[in-house]
Design a protein around this motif. Structure first.
Motif, short mmCIF file in Angstrom:
data_model
loop_
_atom_site.label_atom_id
_atom_site.label_comp_id
_atom_site.label_asym_id
_atom_site.label_seq_id
_atom_site.Cartn_x
_atom_site.Cartn_y
_atom_site.Cartn_z
N GLY A 1 30.24 16.74 59.61
CA GLY A 1 29.35 17.62 60.42
C GLY A 1 28.92 18.94 59.81
N VAL A 2 29.84 19.20 58.69
CA VAL A 2 29.57 20.49 57.99
C VAL A 2 28.82 20.49 56.92
N GLN A 3 27.69 21.14 56.80
CA GLN A 3 26.86 20.98 55.63
C GLN A 3 27.17 21.61 54.64
N LEU A 4 26.93 20.97 53.31
CA LEU A 4 27.05 21.65 52.10
C LEU A 4 26.52 23.12 51.80
N SER A 5 25.23 23.25 52.60
CA SER A 5 24.53 24.65 52.31
C SER A 5 25.30 25.77 52.94
N VAL A 6 26.61 25.53 53.67
CA VAL A 6 27.37 26.71 53.78
C VAL A 6 27.71 27.46 52.46
N ILE A 7 27.62 27.03 51.27
CA ILE A 7 28.09 27.63 50.19
C ILE A 7 26.89 28.51 49.35
N ILE A 8 25.61 28.33 50.11
CA ILE A 8 24.63 29.11 49.57
C ILE A 8 24.31 30.23 50.36
N ASN A 9 24.33 31.46 49.78
CA ASN A 9 23.86 32.44 50.03
C ASN A 9 22.47 32.90 50.29
N GLU A 10 22.00 33.53 51.21
CA GLU A 10 20.70 33.98 51.48
C GLU A 10 19.68 34.17 50.25
N ASP A 11 20.33 34.77 49.24
CA ASP A 11 19.36 34.88 48.02
C ASP A 11 19.58 33.63 46.93
N LEU A 12 20.20 32.52 47.54
CA LEU A 12 20.30 31.20 46.80
C LEU A 12 21.51 31.34 45.79
N THR A 13 22.34 32.37 45.73
CA THR A 13 23.37 32.56 44.91
C THR A 13 24.58 31.51 45.80
N MET A 14 25.50 31.42 44.86
CA MET A 14 26.61 30.52 45.52
C MET A 14 27.62 31.45 45.90
N ASN A 15 28.34 31.03 46.92
CA ASN A 15 29.84 31.49 47.48
C ASN A 15 30.61 31.16 46.76
N TYR A 16 31.17 31.96 45.66
CA TYR A 16 32.26 31.72 44.68
C TYR A 16 33.68 31.76 45.69
N GLU A 17 33.70 32.40 46.52
CA GLU A 17 34.88 32.46 47.30
C GLU A 17 35.23 31.20 47.83
N LEU A 18 34.24 30.44 48.01
CA LEU A 18 34.54 29.04 48.98
C LEU A 18 34.87 28.19 47.73
N LEU A 19 34.47 28.30 46.68
CA LEU A 19 34.44 27.50 45.46
C LEU A 19 35.58 27.97 44.66
N ALA A 20 36.38 28.99 44.77
CA ALA A 20 37.14 29.49 44.11
C ALA A 20 38.46 28.50 44.05
N PRO A 21 39.17 27.96 45.06
CA PRO A 21 39.96 27.05 45.18
C PRO A 21 39.87 25.86 44.13
#
Length: 155
Positions: A42-62
């Motif tokens: 139920g959680v969408q992949l879009s949670v890693i996309i910031n408003e400016d379309l950059t990616m949330n590296y904190e979530l991808l860091a692990p």
């Protein structure tokens, strides 16, 4: 009697503990796939996309075991990843996808150029319904896969 509160120790963020290094777009794509596989139902992949379309590296860091030096962008509509030089393409892809979705909702047909074997998006049809803020300088195509937009001309 006064009690002294213990100071909470701040947990360092991934940016503070992981190395900042070059991360290839392929390495980033692999990390995004692993991250997507780890998401709860139920959680969408879009949670890693910031408003400016950059990616949330904190979530991808692990998954990367690093913080990318580079800035990457991700389409909110198609989840395609782009390098910094292609930021405008990511923005236009989202703009066209939204416009096509609204067009299909309203007209119950695809906004393609009549007779075009590649299913090229008709900007004229989208403009007639005021669905485009501007006309992109490149062509976009509608795929057979859930009517997603692509900038790659089909073979």
């Amino acid at each position: 009697m006064f009690w002294k509160r213990k100071k909470k120790e701040k947990t360092p963020s991934p940016e503070e503990t992981l190395p900042v290094r070059h991360v290839s777009i392929d390495e980033l794509r692999e990390a995004v796939h692993k991250y997507a596989d780890s998401l709860p139902k139920g959680v969408q992949l879009s949670v890693i996309i910031n408003e400016d379309l950059t990616m949330n590296y904190e979530l991808l860091a692990p998954f990367l075991k690093a913080i990318p030096k580079e800035t990457y962008y991700m389409s909110r509509e198609t989840y395609e990843i782009f390098e910094e030089k292609d930021k405008q393409l990511a923005e236009e892809l989202d703009m066209i996808q939204k416009a096509v979705d609204k067009y299909v909702q309203q007209k119950k047909e695809l906004p393609v150029i009549e007779g075009d074997p590649y299913h090229r998006v008709s900007y004229l049809k989208l403009e007639k319904l005021n669905l485009l803020p501007y006309r992109p300088d490149r062509d976009f195509y509608i795929t057979d896969e859930e009517f997603l937009i692509t900038h790659r001309k089909p073979q």
